[in-house]
Design an enzyme around this catalytic site. Structure first.
Site, PDB file in Angstrom:
ATOM      1  N   HIS A 120       0.832  -1.209   0.000  1.00  0.00           N
ATOM      2  CA  HIS A 120       0.000   0.000   0.000  1.00  0.00           C
ATOM      3  C   HIS A 120       0.866   1.258   0.000  1.00  0.00           C
ATOM      4  O   HIS A 120       0.388   2.354  -0.307  1.00  0.00           O
ATOM      5  CB  HIS A 120      -0.924  -0.009   1.216  1.00  0.00           C
ATOM      6  N   ASP A 239      10.072 -20.253   6.508  1.00  0.00           N
ATOM      7  CA  ASP A 239       9.342 -18.983   6.559  1.00  0.00           C
ATOM      8  C   ASP A 239       7.875 -19.238   6.920  1.00  0.00           C
ATOM      9  O   ASP A 239       7.121 -19.798   6.131  1.00  0.00           O
ATOM     10  CB  ASP A 239       9.435 -18.278   5.207  1.00  0.00           C
ATOM     11  N   ASP A 281       8.926 -11.156   1.488  1.00  0.00           N
ATOM     12  CA  ASP A 281      10.322 -11.218   1.042  1.00  0.00           C
ATOM     13  C   ASP A 281      10.765  -9.888   0.442  1.00  0.00           C
ATOM     14  O   ASP A 281      11.946  -9.533   0.502  1.00  0.00           O
ATOM     15  CB  ASP A 281      10.501 -12.302  -0.026  1.00  0.00           C
ATOM     16  N   ASP A 296      18.673 -11.222  -3.729  1.00  0.00           N
ATOM     17  CA  ASP A 296      18.759 -10.639  -2.398  1.00  0.00           C
ATOM     18  C   ASP A 296      17.871  -9.391  -2.373  1.00  0.00           C
ATOM     19  O   ASP A 296      18.140  -8.430  -3.099  1.00  0.00           O
ATOM     20  CB  ASP A 296      20.205 -10.264  -2.101  1.00  0.00           C
TER      21      ASP A 296
END
Length: 313
Positions: A120, A239, A281, A296
């Site tokens: 957002h 994760d 991520d 990365d």
């Protein structure tokens, strides 16, 4: 190296507290007091803007942009991390951000700033660039909800408003937001397909002519527009966000990062919306657990800063 200063500015006209993100010095600076690394030394300061349910630092420890401010600062950038409402309309968040940018520029003497917004935060920074392009050098949308998301469409019923306002109020409290107003219904409406299309009619800079198009203008009113993002949901076994995002997968019929369709992310010059990242991520959460072969996330922010630096910005 320009050392990023920790500051608390006076309350703005909207009574918004501002705290610049502190960035610790690298080992070279600790030993010698300065750095020769200028890879991210942009002319204008960089402002990192969080998305829905976002914050500056949670409990004074957990960064929304995990490791990004320090990585940028250690190689020459001046970085600023404001806090806006965790949940509210794009316009309300945009006005909060604009007030903080004006305060920040008044204190530092900066002529313009670079805006990088996640989720957002993408529409939020587009709003600021739309109403005050004279203050903005560039807009970079990361996983931005620029054409809406089916997740917002599915929950745009008002059923979660009270619970959401309570939860987002807690986030504000534990991240030092200073009592920013929370409006879950307004946030979801802004992020819905209908709300996003209405917003795009008023703030069309950088928006492609068609959904998933690549013809968004790179420069509008002197402001450069960029975007990048991911198109993968499950990225790392460890994760814990992966299964949560996986549960939302049935809402999509196209590549997605778990919360936003990759096509919805496109704005201006598209640097890539096919990085192997899920929605968290993209800001190096949780704990930097990304896929083995994925780019990365922090390096993508460094590369963007270097790109802007090489343009003389």
């Amino acid at each position: 190296m320009k050392k990023n200063k920790k500051m608390v500015l006076a309350a703005s006209a909207l009574a918004i507290g501002l705290s610049a993100q502190p960035a610790s010095a690298g080992w070279f600076d600790w030993l010698f007091g300065k750095s020769t690394d200028t890879y991210t030394a942009t002319k204008h300061p960089i402002v990192l803007v969080h998305g829905l349910s976002g914050f500056n630092k949670l409990f004074g420890i957990v960064e929304y942009f995990n490791g990004v401010p320090d990585a940028l600062t250690e190689s020459g950038a001046e970085v600023f991390v404001p806090q806006v409402s965790a949940a509210n309309s794009t316009e309300v968040r945009g006005e909060q951000l604009l007030a903080q940018i004006e305060e920040y520029m008044a204190v530092t003497g900066a002529e313009k700033v670079h805006l990088i917004g996640h989720s957002h935060g993408g529409p939020t920074i587009r709003y600021v660039a739309g109403v005050r392009p004279d203050l903005i050098a560039s807009v970079s949308s990361v996983g931005g909800v620029n054409w809406g998301t089916p997740v917002a469409d599915a929950f745009n019923t008002g059923a979660l408003d009270n619970l959401g306002n309570w939860f987002f109020g807690l986030l504000d409290t534990f991240s030092g937001g200073g009592g920013l107003p929370q409006d879950t219904g307004a946030a979801i409406a802004s992020l819905s397909t209908e709300g996003s299309l209405q917003f795009n009619e008023r703030f069309s800079a950088g928006i492609p002519s068609t959904y998933c198009g690549n013809d968004g203008a790179e420069v509008v009113d002197g402001v450069r527009y960029y975007s990048w993002g991911g198109n993968k949901i499950s990225t790392n076994f460890w994760d814990v966000s992966d299964p949560l995002l996986k549960a939302l997968e049935p809402l999509f019929d196209e590549p997605t990062d778990g919360l936003v369709p990759a096509c919805s992310m496109k704005l201006g010059k598209v640097l890539g919306v096919d990085y192997g990242h899920n929605h968290l991520d993209q800001v190096n959460m949780l704990f930097g657990l990304v896929g083995r072969n994925a780019a990365d996330p922090v390096e993508l922010y460094r590369q963007q800063a270097n790109r802007l630096k090489n343009l003389g910005l």
